[in-house]
Scaffold this motif. Structure first.
Motif, short mmCIF file in Angstrom:
data_model
loop_
_atom_site.label_atom_id
_atom_site.label_comp_id
_atom_site.label_asym_id
_atom_site.label_seq_id
_atom_site.Cartn_x
_atom_site.Cartn_y
_atom_site.Cartn_z
N LEU A 155 -2.71 8.49 -19.85
CA LEU A 155 -3.65 9.28 -19.05
C LEU A 155 -2.98 10.52 -18.47
O LEU A 155 -3.14 10.86 -17.29
N ASP A 156 -2.22 11.21 -19.30
CA ASP A 156 -1.40 12.32 -18.80
C ASP A 156 -2.23 13.46 -18.23
O ASP A 156 -1.82 14.12 -17.28
N HIS A 157 -3.41 13.69 -18.82
CA HIS A 157 -4.15 14.88 -18.40
C HIS A 157 -4.87 14.71 -17.07
O HIS A 157 -5.48 15.65 -16.58
N ILE A 158 -4.81 13.52 -16.45
CA ILE A 158 -5.40 13.40 -15.11
C ILE A 158 -4.36 13.72 -14.04
O ILE A 158 -4.67 13.71 -12.85
N HIS A 159 -3.12 13.98 -14.46
CA HIS A 159 -2.05 14.43 -13.57
C HIS A 159 -1.92 13.47 -12.38
O HIS A 159 -1.85 12.26 -12.56
N ASP A 160 -1.90 13.99 -11.16
CA ASP A 160 -1.69 13.14 -9.99
C ASP A 160 -2.99 12.88 -9.22
O ASP A 160 -2.95 12.45 -8.07
N LEU A 161 -4.14 13.09 -9.86
CA LEU A 161 -5.42 12.85 -9.17
C LEU A 161 -5.56 11.42 -8.62
O LEU A 161 -6.10 11.24 -7.53
N PRO A 162 -5.08 10.39 -9.32
CA PRO A 162 -5.28 9.03 -8.78
C PRO A 162 -4.41 8.70 -7.58
O PRO A 162 -4.68 7.73 -6.88
N VAL A 163 -3.35 9.47 -7.32
CA VAL A 163 -2.38 9.07 -6.30
C VAL A 163 -3.02 8.79 -4.94
O VAL A 163 -2.69 7.78 -4.30
N PRO A 164 -3.94 9.62 -4.45
CA PRO A 164 -4.49 9.33 -3.11
C PRO A 164 -5.16 7.97 -2.98
O PRO A 164 -4.94 7.26 -1.99
N PHE A 165 -5.99 7.57 -3.99
CA PHE A 165 -6.64 6.27 -3.81
C PHE A 165 -5.73 5.12 -4.21
O PHE A 165 -5.87 4.01 -3.72
N LEU A 166 -4.76 5.35 -5.10
CA LEU A 166 -3.78 4.30 -5.38
C LEU A 166 -2.91 4.05 -4.15
O LEU A 166 -2.64 2.91 -3.77
N ALA A 167 -2.47 5.12 -3.51
CA ALA A 167 -1.64 4.99 -2.32
C ALA A 167 -2.43 4.42 -1.15
O ALA A 167 -1.85 3.78 -0.25
N ALA A 168 -3.75 4.61 -1.14
CA ALA A 168 -4.58 4.06 -0.05
C ALA A 168 -4.53 2.54 -0.03
O ALA A 168 -4.79 1.92 1.01
N ALA A 169 -4.21 1.94 -1.19
CA ALA A 169 -4.11 0.47 -1.24
C ALA A 169 -2.79 -0.03 -0.68
O ALA A 169 -2.61 -1.23 -0.47
N PHE A 170 -1.83 0.88 -0.44
CA PHE A 170 -0.54 0.48 0.14
C PHE A 170 -0.70 0.40 1.65
O PHE A 170 -0.78 1.41 2.35
N ARG A 171 -0.72 -0.81 2.16
CA ARG A 171 -0.95 -1.03 3.59
C ARG A 171 -0.17 -2.25 4.05
O ARG A 171 0.23 -3.09 3.23
N PRO A 172 0.06 -2.40 5.34
CA PRO A 172 0.86 -3.54 5.82
C PRO A 172 0.29 -4.91 5.47
O PRO A 172 1.06 -5.88 5.39
N SER A 173 -1.02 -5.01 5.26
CA SER A 173 -1.60 -6.32 4.95
C SER A 173 -1.27 -6.81 3.56
O SER A 173 -1.40 -8.00 3.26
N VAL A 174 -0.82 -5.92 2.67
CA VAL A 174 -0.56 -6.29 1.28
C VAL A 174 0.74 -7.10 1.20
O VAL A 174 1.79 -6.65 1.64
N LEU A 175 0.63 -8.28 0.59
CA LEU A 175 1.78 -9.16 0.43
C LEU A 175 2.30 -9.18 -1.00
O LEU A 175 3.47 -9.49 -1.23
N GLN A 176 1.42 -8.89 -1.96
CA GLN A 176 1.79 -8.93 -3.38
C GLN A 176 1.36 -7.62 -4.04
O GLN A 176 0.20 -7.22 -3.91
N LEU A 177 2.29 -7.00 -4.76
CA LEU A 177 2.01 -5.75 -5.46
C LEU A 177 2.48 -5.87 -6.90
O LEU A 177 3.65 -6.17 -7.16
N SER A 178 1.56 -5.65 -7.85
CA SER A 178 1.89 -5.64 -9.28
C SER A 178 1.65 -4.24 -9.80
O SER A 178 0.53 -3.71 -9.67
N LEU A 179 2.67 -3.65 -10.38
CA LEU A 179 2.58 -2.28 -10.91
C LEU A 179 2.92 -2.28 -12.39
O LEU A 179 4.04 -2.66 -12.77
N GLU A 180 1.97 -1.90 -13.22
CA GLU A 180 2.23 -1.63 -14.62
C GLU A 180 2.12 -0.11 -14.76
O GLU A 180 1.02 0.44 -14.81
N ILE A 181 3.25 0.57 -14.81
CA ILE A 181 3.25 2.01 -14.58
C ILE A 181 4.28 2.70 -15.47
O ILE A 181 5.35 2.15 -15.76
N SER A 182 3.91 3.90 -15.91
CA SER A 182 4.87 4.73 -16.63
C SER A 182 5.96 5.18 -15.67
O SER A 182 5.69 5.52 -14.52
#
Length: 493
Positions: A155-182
Motif C-alpha cells: 500500500l505504498d501510494h497511501i503514504h502516511d495517511l493511516p498513521v493518525p488512526f493507527l496511532a489512535a489505537a495506541f493507548r494505556p489500556s492496550v495490553l496486547q499489540l500485534s503488528l504485521e508491518i513493513s
C-alpha cells in the motif's frame, strides 16, 4: 429473576453468533449480546459492516464494549483509487458512496448522538484526510480497548495517511499489540509506542517492501524499531518476533536493553541464510535475559522460499548452536516449545543441551519422531524436573511408554500426538485405508501393555490424540482404561 452471574454462566455456553440474536430477551441478555457483538471489531474494507460499525461506535455506550480491534488500512486505498480513477457524478442517496458521504451527516433525528461523538457534521468522501480524521475520532472513543492487531504492508501510494488512526489505537489500556508491518513503515508508526505504558505482549511480524538498501534497513532497526521496543521495558512480559524473509537482526538485538519483566520470548528463525544475522546478536540478547526468561518458543519459517521442505538443515542447526554458545551461564527456563515442522531436530537437541537443565515443561511437535529420536532428545532432559511433556507425532508402542516412564519418573502431564500404534517397536503399521489402522496391531498393543505396571511413575494425566484426521483416537475410552490399569497414579488424580 436470575442474578447476573447465572445469565453469564448460561451465555458462556452459547456461541457468540447465536448470543448476538438474543438481545431482546431481557436487559441482561441485551447487555451480553451487545458485548458479544462488539467485543471484536475489524476495519479493513469499506463495506456495509464497516459503515455500520463506524456509525454505532460513535455512541460511547457501544464503544466501551470493544476490547479487540483489527485494522488493515486497505480502505484508504479504496478511497484514493476512486478519487484518481473514477469521475465524480452526482451522488445518489442509495449508492454506496452516497451512504458513505452521508454517514456522518447530522440529520435532525440524530443531533444528540452527533454532539456526543464530536464527529464532523459532514464528511467529504472524495477527501481521504476527512475519512481518516473521522476514523481517528471513532477509535479514540474505544476507551476499554485491550488488544490491537494492525496489518500494514505494501500500500505504498497511501503514504502516511493511516498513521493518525493507527496511532489512535495506541493507548494505556492496550495490553496486547500485534503488528504485521513493513520495516519501511515502522519509521512513522512506532514512534507512538510511548503511549503504550502498560503493554504486556508485543507480536512483531516484520516484512520488507524492498524499497531501501541494507544499510537503510539497519538504520531503521537501530534508530526506530529498537527504541520503540525499549520504551516498553517496564511492562513488556511477552515478545514475539517473526520475519517474512531472512534479515540481519543482529543490530536490533544489540540495541535492545534489558527488559526486567520479559518472561516469555517467541522467535521464528528463517531457514535461509543469514537467518537472523550474526548469531551473537540473538545469543547475547538471550544471555541478558537468562535470569528473567521463563518461557521460550522457537520456530523456523520459510515464508519467502520455494516451499515448506528444507533441503539442508545443517546451516540452521549450526546457527542455533553458535547463538547459544554466547550464553555466559544457565538460562532459568521453565518451559521450552520447539515447532519441528521446519526447525531441525538437531537444533532442538542443541537447545535441550544448553537449556534443558531447568525445564519443567517441554513441547516438541510438528514432525514425526522415531523411538531413537525421542530417546536422543530426552537424554538431555533431567529425570527429576520435567513435569509436562507434549510430543509427536510418534508411533505408540509399549517400548515408547517404557522409555517415557523410565526417563521421566516425575512427569505429571503427558500429551502424545499419535501417528500409529504397534504391538512392538520396529513393527510396520498396517492400515485398512488412510485413516483406520488394522485392529490386530492395536490389539497387540493392548495385550502387551496389560502385563505392564508402572508403580513408580507419578503421572496424573495422559492425553492421546491422532496427528491426522480424524483427530480422535479409535477406542479412546479403552486407552483410558488401559493406562489407568498400568499407571496407578492416574486413578488417584
Amino acid at each position: 429473576m436470575f442474578p447476573p452471574e447465572i445469565w453469564l454462566q448460561i451465555a458462556y455456553h452459547i456461541p457468540p453468533h447465536l448470543l448476538a440474536d438474543l438481545y431482546a430477551v431481557n436487559r441482561q441478555w441485551y447487555d451480553m449480546a451487545m458485548n458479544a457483538r462488539y467485543r471484536q471489531i475489524s476495519f479493513a474494507f469499506l463495506n456495509r459492516g464497516m459503515l455500520h460499525d463506524l456509525t454505532r461506535l460513535r455512541d460511547p455506550a457501544v464503544a466501551r464494549r470493544v476490547r479487540s480491534l483489527h485494522i488493515h488500512p486497505y480502505f484508504v486505498k479504496e478511497i484514493l483509487d476512486k478519487a484518481v480513477h473514477e469521475p465524480q457524478p452526482p451522488l445518489s442517496p442509495h449508492s454506496l458512496r452516497g451512504k458513505l458521504s452521508g454517514l456522518f451527516r447530522d440529520h435532525g433525528h440524530n443531533k444528540r448522538l452527533a454532539r456526543r461523538s464530536r464527529t464532523p457534521a459532514t464528511l467529504d468522501m472524495d477527501n481521504p484526510a476527512e475519512l481518516v480524521k473521522s476514523v481517528v475520532q471513532v477509535i479514540s472513543g474505544l476507551t476499554n480497548l485491550s488488544h490491537v492487531h494492525i496489518a500494514w504492508s505494501g500500500l505504498d501510494h497511501i503514504h502516511d495517511l493511516p498513521v493518525p488512526f493507527l496511532a489512535a489505537a495506541f493507548r494505556p489500556s492496550v495490553l496486547q499489540l500485534s503488528l504485521e508491518i513493513s520495516l519501511e513503515k515502522t519509521v512513522d508508526l512506532l514512534s507512538h509506542t510511548s503511549a503504550l505504558t502498560d503493554l504486556e505482549e508485543l507480536d512483531l511480524f516484520l516484512r520488507l517492501d524492498h524499497q531501501l538498501s541494507a544499510i537503510e534497513y539497519e538504520r531503521i532497526l537501530v534508530e526506530h524499531v529498537a527504541p520503540a521496543i525499549n520504551r516498553l521495558h517496564r511492562s513488556l512480559q511477552k515478545l514475539s518476533l517473526r520475519l517474512c524473509e531472512p534479515v540481519d537482526l543482529a543490530p536490533l538485538f544489540d540495541s535492545l536493553r534489558h527488559m526486567s519483566c520479559l518472561d516469555n520470548l517467541s522467535i521464528s528463525i528463517p531457514t535461509s541464510a543469514p537467518h537472523l544475522g550474526d548469531p551473537a546478536g540473538f545469543g547475547k540478547f538471550l544471555d541478558r535475559h537468562r535470569y528473567t526468561l521463563s518461557h521460550l518458543t522457537l520456530r523456523a519459517t520459510e515464508l519467502s522460499g520455494p516451499g515448506l521442505t528444507v533441503a539442508d538443515e545443517e546451516p540452521l542447526s549450526a546457527w542455533v548452536n553458535d547463538a547459544l554458545s554466547f550464553l555466559s551461564g544457565p538460562v532459568k527456563l521453565r518451559s521450552l516449545e520447539a515447532s519441528l515442522a521446519l526447525f531441525p531436530v538437531e537444533a532442538a537437541a542443541v537447545c535441550l543441551g544448553h537449556l534443558g537443565r531447568t525445564l519443567t515443561s517441554l513441547t516438541l511437535t510438528g514432525r514425526y519422531l522415531t523411538y531413537d529420536r525421542v530417546d536422543e532428545l530426552l537424554s538431555a532432559v533431567p529425570r527429576a524436573r520435567l513435569r509436562d511433556l507434549r510430543l509427536g507425532p510418534v508411533t505408540l508402542s509399549p517400548q515408547l511408554v517404557d522409555l517415557l516412564a523410565e526417563r521421566l519418573p516425575a512427569l505429571r502431564q503427558l500429551a502424545l500426538l499419535v501417528r500409529d500404534v504397534v504391538g512392538c517397536e520396529g513393527d510396520l503399521p498396517v492400515y485398512y485405508d488412510r485413516t483406520e489402522q488394522h485392529d490386530g496391531q492395536i490389539g497387540s498393543f493392548f495385550m502387551e501393555m496389560e502385563g505392564r505396571r508402572y508403580g513408580h511413575w507419578g503421572l496424573r494425566a495422559i492425553e492421546l490424540e491422532r496427528s491426522s484426521f480424524p483427530y480422535r483416537m479409535q477406542y479412546a475410552e479403552d486407552y483410558k482404561e488401559l493406562f489407568e490399569g498400568c499407571v496407578p497414579s492416574l486413578c488417584r488424580a
